[in-house]
Design a protein around this motif. Sequence first.
Motif, mmCIF file in Angstrom:
data_model
loop_
_atom_site.group_PDB
_atom_site.id
_atom_site.type_symbol
_atom_site.label_atom_id
_atom_site.label_comp_id
_atom_site.label_asym_id
_atom_site.label_seq_id
_atom_site.Cartn_x
_atom_site.Cartn_y
_atom_site.Cartn_z
ATOM 1 N N HIS A 70 -6.855 4.068 3.515
ATOM 2 C CA HIS A 70 -5.412 4.155 3.791
ATOM 3 C C HIS A 70 -4.929 5.509 3.297
ATOM 4 O O HIS A 70 -5.264 5.932 2.168
ATOM 5 C CB HIS A 70 -4.679 3.029 3.038
ATOM 6 C CG HIS A 70 -3.183 3.193 3.068
ATOM 7 N ND1 HIS A 70 -2.420 2.827 4.156
ATOM 8 C CD2 HIS A 70 -2.321 3.740 2.160
ATOM 9 C CE1 HIS A 70 -1.134 3.109 3.908
ATOM 10 N NE2 HIS A 70 -1.048 3.654 2.710
ATOM 11 N N THR A 71 -4.234 6.246 4.137
ATOM 12 C CA THR A 71 -3.720 7.571 3.717
ATOM 13 C C THR A 71 -2.204 7.501 3.651
ATOM 14 O O THR A 71 -1.576 6.928 4.537
ATOM 15 C CB THR A 71 -4.129 8.650 4.747
ATOM 16 O OG1 THR A 71 -5.532 8.450 5.005
ATOM 17 C CG2 THR A 71 -3.906 10.040 4.196
ATOM 18 N N GLN A 72 -1.645 8.063 2.600
ATOM 19 C CA GLN A 72 -0.187 8.009 2.415
ATOM 20 C C GLN A 72 0.286 9.435 2.171
ATOM 21 O O GLN A 72 -0.042 10.032 1.130
ATOM 22 C CB GLN A 72 0.133 7.157 1.174
ATOM 23 C CG GLN A 72 1.598 7.158 0.793
ATOM 24 C CD GLN A 72 2.361 6.109 1.567
ATOM 25 O OE1 GLN A 72 1.767 5.098 1.968
ATOM 26 N NE2 GLN A 72 3.625 6.365 1.802
ATOM 27 N N LEU A 99 0.825 -1.219 0.000
ATOM 28 C CA LEU A 99 0.000 0.000 0.000
ATOM 29 C C LEU A 99 0.859 1.268 0.000
ATOM 30 O O LEU A 99 0.513 2.295 -0.591
ATOM 31 C CB LEU A 99 -0.912 -0.018 1.250
ATOM 32 C CG LEU A 99 -2.183 -0.882 1.089
ATOM 33 C CD1 LEU A 99 -3.002 -0.899 2.361
ATOM 34 C CD2 LEU A 99 -3.038 -0.310 -0.050
ATOM 35 N N GLU A 100 2.049 1.159 0.659
ATOM 36 C CA GLU A 100 2.812 2.425 0.768
ATOM 37 C C GLU A 100 3.386 2.858 -0.582
ATOM 38 O O GLU A 100 3.926 3.944 -0.722
ATOM 39 C CB GLU A 100 3.926 2.292 1.821
ATOM 40 C CG GLU A 100 4.959 1.231 1.536
ATOM 41 C CD GLU A 100 4.430 -0.201 1.799
ATOM 42 O OE1 GLU A 100 3.275 -0.298 2.255
ATOM 43 O OE2 GLU A 100 5.143 -1.161 1.485
ATOM 44 N N TRP A 101 3.218 1.992 -1.657
ATOM 45 C CA TRP A 101 3.763 2.414 -2.956
ATOM 46 C C TRP A 101 2.723 3.192 -3.774
ATOM 47 O O TRP A 101 2.879 3.383 -4.975
ATOM 48 C CB TRP A 101 4.205 1.160 -3.746
ATOM 49 C CG TRP A 101 5.484 0.614 -3.177
ATOM 50 C CD1 TRP A 101 6.288 1.218 -2.253
ATOM 51 C CD2 TRP A 101 6.076 -0.642 -3.454
ATOM 52 N NE1 TRP A 101 7.341 0.415 -1.964
ATOM 53 C CE2 TRP A 101 7.253 -0.754 -2.668
ATOM 54 C CE3 TRP A 101 5.729 -1.724 -4.304
ATOM 55 C CZ2 TRP A 101 8.084 -1.887 -2.704
ATOM 56 C CZ3 TRP A 101 6.552 -2.833 -4.325
ATOM 57 C CH2 TRP A 101 7.716 -2.917 -3.531
ATOM 58 N N SER A 131 -0.752 14.325 -0.398
ATOM 59 C CA SER A 131 -0.982 13.014 0.238
ATOM 60 C C SER A 131 -2.161 12.317 -0.431
ATOM 61 O O SER A 131 -3.091 12.981 -0.892
ATOM 62 C CB SER A 131 -1.295 13.234 1.730
ATOM 63 O OG SER A 131 -2.288 14.252 1.834
#
Lengths: 517, 102, 497, 636
Positions: free
Chosen positions: D61-63, D2-4, D79
């Motif tokens: 999900h927030t990045q 997810l962090e990508w 973001s």
Amino acid sequence: MIVVWLILILMVGGALAWVTEAMDSRLPRLTALIVMLFSLIVVVMLCMNNFPDPLSPGGQWLVLEKWSWIARFGIYLQVGIDGLSLLMLLLTVFLGLMAIGAAWHEITERPGFFYFNLLWTLAGVVGVFTALDLFLFFFFWEVMLIPMYLIIAIWGHENRAYAAMKFFVFTQVSGLILLLAILCLAYFHFVQFGRFSFDYFELHNVVLEGRFQMLVMLGFFIGFATKLPAFPLHSWLPDAHSQAPTAGSVLLAGVLLKTGAYGLIRFAVPLFPEAAADFAPVAMTIAVIGILYCAKLAFAQTDIKRLIAYTSVSHMGFVLLGVYAWNIYGLQGALMTMLAHGLTSSALFMLAGGLQHRFHTRDMGQMSGLWAKLPKMSAMALFFSIAALGMPGLGNFIGEFLSLLGAFQANHVAAIFAALGLIFASVYSLWVIQRVFHGEFRVPGDHGAGHGEAHGATAQDLSSSEMLCYGAMVLGLVWMGMYPQTFLAMSEPTMAFLLESLGSFVGSVVSTAEVLP
Amino acid sequence: MPSIPYEHGLILAAILFVCGLIGVLTRRNIVFILMSLEIMLNACGLAFVVGSARWGHADGQIMFLMILTLAAAEVAVGLGLIIQMYRRFHTVDISVLSEMKG
Amino acid sequence: MTGEQLLLILPLIIVTATSVITMLMVAAKRNHAVSCFITAVGLVLALLSLIIVARHAPQEVTPLLLVDSFNIFFTALILLAGLAITLFSYPYLCNLEDHQDEFYLLLSIATLGALVMVGSTHFITAFLGMETLSVCLYGMVAYPLHRQETAQYPMEASIKYLVLSAVSSGFVLFGVALLYAQIGTLHFADISAGITQGIANGPGSEYFVVASLLVITGFAFKLSLVPFHLWTPDVYEGAPLPATAFLATVGKLAMAALLMRFMSVSGVLQSDAITNVLSIIAVFSILGGNLLALLQANLKRLLSYSSIAHMGYLLIALLTLESATGAASGSPGTSLGAEAVSFYLTAYVVMSLGAFGVMMVVSDSGHERDHIGHYQGLFWRDPWLALVFTAMLLSLAGIPLTIGFIGKFYVFVAGVQGAEWGLLAAMVIGSGIGLFYYLRIVYRMLTPLDHDDPLPVAGIRDVIPHGILLVLLVALIVPGIIPGSLMALLQSVVQSL
Amino acid sequence: MLEWIGLLPAFPLAGFLALVLTRGKLPRRIAGVIGVGSVGLSFALAAAITVEFLGSDALSHTQVLWTWMSVGNFTPGFSFYLDGLTVVMLLIISGVGFLIHLYSTGFMADDPGFARFFSYMNLFVASMLVLVLADNLVLLYLGWEGVGLCSYLLIGFWYDNPANGYAARKAFVVTRVGDTSMAIGLFLLFQQLGTLNIQEILTLAPQQWSEGSGMVVAASALLLGGAVGKSAQLPLQTWLPDAMAGPTPISALIHAATMVTAGVYLIARTHVLFELAPSVQILVAFVGLATLLMAGFTALTQRDIKRILAYSTVSQIGYMFLALGVGAWSAAIFHLMTHAFFKALLFLAAGTVILSLHHEHDIFRMGGMRKKLPVAFWSFVIGSAALTALPFTSGFYSKDAILLAALEQPQYGTLLWLGGVLGAFLTAIYSFRLVFVAFFGDDHTQDAHAHHSDDHGHDDHHHGPVKEITGFVMAAPLVILGILSLVGGFITVPVDSVFGVHEEHHASTLVHGFMIAVPIFGVLISYLLYSGAPQGRVLQQWLKSMRESAFGGGLTRFWFSGWGMDALYNLLFVKPFVALAQLNRKDLIDQFYGLLVELARISNRAIVLTQTGYLRWYAISLIGGLVLVIGIGVWA
């Protein structure tokens, strides 16, 4: 001492450039380039060690020096640099380099004297951005005027005498009004505190009663609004720009206009809080009229430089809007618009200058479809026109968005009408692209509508030095668009000081604190 | 003999002064203009003498002497110029002297 | 007249001596260089003698003359101006077939008259000085030139100047006579008691107002303020350049100094009537002077019109004198008006001398270059002269970095202190208009000349005129950037008023 | 994985930069690989992220990548926010985008600006992804303007024809009007709520405002203005038909699948605001209804194959707005997805037809193509079937859901439902009109060469037998999209978690039957009217007589010109603005200063007259001056 060194470098550099002309006609521009690079390094060093981390803004005054100058009137050589003036210095030095880049091939006769004037104008501007003594400020305000006049008058185009004279008289008369206002302020300091003083900090506590404060504030406003230029006092700009050589236009649009805005932020509003509060609606109306009226005018022009000049007036309308919204958003918006507009309008003027250098005319009607023959130049023109109309992701958008945001808090109606300016901006920017770069290929001089080879073949695309300049400006705009925090952090302490020094008195700002649960 | 009130003296001087003025305005001949100038200066002298008579000090009279010497000097230079003018224009009419204008 | 008093009037004695020696030398054997040298040496000696005089400073030499710091400063200024003009006129008169020596004679006697005026506190000396200066000026203005088409100009100018100047002297004399008849004294200081008392008490005051206005009109004529300015352009244009320069600088300087002393001592400004009149005259002078000069092509006429405007600015500062003496003396605010006047006068003298100096260097008695066309492309033909001329013009326009700007700044401050908003507005408009014609000349010098018009060889090579121009340029720039020392000097000068 | 998320827009952006910086010197193959590859990579990553996200029970999900600005309490960050709705949009954009990129390598094969085309396409996909992923409205606005810019660049791609440039500018300016209203909405929201972060707005709004309060109505109306501009709904829909001037793949990608649905996405994303302002929500419904009917009627009269599809797009988005208006959020998104599939299919097929027939756009100059262009023919059949929502096609399920939801709307349910059904009937007629006229009947390609090809220069007029230009790269996307159009109905859109309510519609079988019958009936009518079949002769006569009659002719012309909206706007805005501009070319204020200078010059000439040179006149002035001075002194 850094300020004195910077001004001295520029002045000595200018003199050197003039002298070396006798030896070799290519030497002046080299000396000018070296001087500018050196001052750029100095300013960048100043930025680095004062603002290491963009997120934690430091104290306000980085440099504050004071030497006695004219004791009789309590005038001191007081110079200071804080976040706001540091940014302006950065812009000045950067655009100085761009101006030299623009003049690299264009200025051929008497280059030495040209670079002398160029560097002395920059020295005057550096002085304006750092002076904290009102007399010293006015002194530099006038000093940057004479070399600029000479640049327009000697190296200008066909109608330069009129344009140069108009530029000089407009600025000088408004300067005199400004001087009158400064003197009133200084004299009332004498009346209330027993001695003359032009010190920026001491003049803060001069108390003028209602109507008189409005008059003195108006004197300041007229002085800076002419330079900004705001709506009724703007008619010198199109002439000055269309007749000035490219480097002159870059300096004029990129740097000299900012001195007006800087003056408003630094002097016109903080020194007269109540008067500025009452005057704010009027100023914002002027700004809105400026935005819309000049956008309309820009649409009607055939001369490319006049069109860009009117767009500059329209953009500076946003700055005026942001400043007189007088909250953190409006001020930071005004600052970002100043920085971004500096780059955008300089680039557009360099392009227009390039076109004039190649086709010897500024009339858009005579050329079209240049994309085929000059792809690099057209791509650059497209990029900067799109930046000019406020495309998010580039610097202008941040400035305009923040200014409008701030203006909306202060005065709904003005902000809404100003937002219409965004539409007009897109209308005239894309119209230029359509008119000059799209459609069949036609070049001035060939009368047949077809593919005129006579002129077109000789027009070569951007040279590597020009690409370097444009590339730097593209990077600057993208940086301002994508990560403006570096610049906003620098000016944060100044804006905070200006705001809490008289509170955001303007308009019904819903302090968001009590809204959040 | 009963003293003449000094106001009368002043009025006389004023009248003389105005005559001199009118003389300067109306005359076309430069020599007559110089003469009316003389009249004006003498009128001032008269006023001074009347003044000194009233206050009884000698200032007025000394002033009158000064005025006389001055008038003489002016007339001398004036006449010199008139001679040169006559040699060039063969006339003494001042309307000749109007080349410089605008 | 004790020995010490004689010492005090040393400059007057030396200047008289130089004129007598010049006369004797002329009688013996005419030599242009020698007479010029003698005059120059005499003026320099007078200047040096000022140092001795300064030591004994404020002391009254007979009720007629007062030798104080005010007198010393302006004497020095006049002597310097006279010296500069003498040195400028040498190359100018070089190729004049006629007698050149008499010019220096007239010049030294005129300087003598000016010195007397500056020092006088009594009407007799004031009048004596004024007339000596005027009569000598008639001579200098009429000095014969040999260019065919303008040969009769000097003579015409001189006659005009003579007649009108005589009429204005008549006005002054009659005014003074009326005052004398009523007050009984001719001494400035005593007159003030009479005038203030006379003007104050209602009905009788018209008499005093008329008398004072007569005197002021005479002075206004000499300073070429608006209703009385018509003679100025013709006399400036007609007279040879050194005479015009002398008239513009020393003539105006002495008259202004006398007016300043008269006004501040005699308290004539107390009456509203006179201040109203002077304000109106000032406004009209500024606007009229600038507007007249707008499209003028002949530089001498243009500089005459601009001098009318500058005298208008000066009048604004003069009007604030009254508020100066009113407040308690000593605090910095009070003597502002007087300081403004003397600073502006100094600036005006430097600027005019510079401008006329450049014109004198470029032209000579045979061929005077006074049309704007002669100066086209000067920047590219002789950059040094163009630089000096541009600096002078920018200073006249009031652009910073020059003494002119600081002078205008001083007048602004005085104006603000005296709260004369109308006058200041006129000054701003006037300066705005003024920019047009000063910049027109600068622009004309920038446009390159197509055909070649060689500058006269004689004048250029001489080192002296260029040396003086350099001194004037330094005198223009240095006080423009660091005016502190000059301001302090003037502050002390004005204390003694 | 997810962090990508940050990489999703980064790939196409990198593609864009690579293509721009090499300035078209790359050989065609490599440019194509970069262009398509970057979108392919982001599609693969999107798929992987979807799998992981749906697998994990996390709702969102927030990045945060970096803080964009921090001024006072206005701190938008760069973001990204991921939830069910974003996932769907991601897949559509990158999936359909990839297919269209693949197709356009074939379509644009011989075009000189190949690299430039793909650089703009990559920039478009990148900005669309940023728009969808943005967690605050300012970043959304960045994506919003980015796609507007790319649509301008791509519509005006063939720049040597001024008409294309004009269409591009028109598109940009009209959408810019919408964007400005949206911007004002943003300012209002920030002033009222103190933040522009979408999730915070959705939580704060209900607390701050009561239902129907002035502020929320204003805010949602302004956002609606933005959505209407971008999604070409009434009143800002005039630009979409002219946008067909660009190459066909971009019509497929931008003006069918992704950009025009941005407005729908915006309203869906800020649904809480619209729920709080019922009056605006109803307005959305009625805007949708009016647009779908207006576009439906106009499409009936169009001759250009791409303009028919353009008006059908406007009409289908009208359906989505209708769904949003009645609160059927997931139905709207479902229809958005299915519409993306079949409309992209139809446009690509149209592209193949145009390319094969040497840039012939007028359907009445085609006819009888089903044998010669088999792939295009079957794509059109499947696409039209899905478009008219024939049973078991994807369109059926999505449009059916919308109409049922519209029926249940409390106040205007029946009216909306009837309008929707009428729209469905019209859709059926015009879509199959296209199929019958273009692919059935006799061959009109060789008719007199009066055909006006307004396309770019090089239309080579060789009249060889019609050969379908379609290699693997062009056929594969058509096939995949065809399958998706048919099967799409069974994909469930995982958006319930986002909108919190699972809509269940159950209506009487009569209503169901009626809704199935209407499209089929429409197809029948269309067959009778346009395929030239003998049974339909009566109807064809009626149609011909209708068209010749005064009223009928006027009506068709009125409909053909998009209900006269274009002319109206031209009259209302463009002409007055140009006239006003020309009126005052020389700045009025400038003249004022010129006047001042003239005044000074005149007064100079007047005063100089006083210098007459006569001594007597000077003496008079001297004495006159004295008299004046004494007069002022004594009396004033």
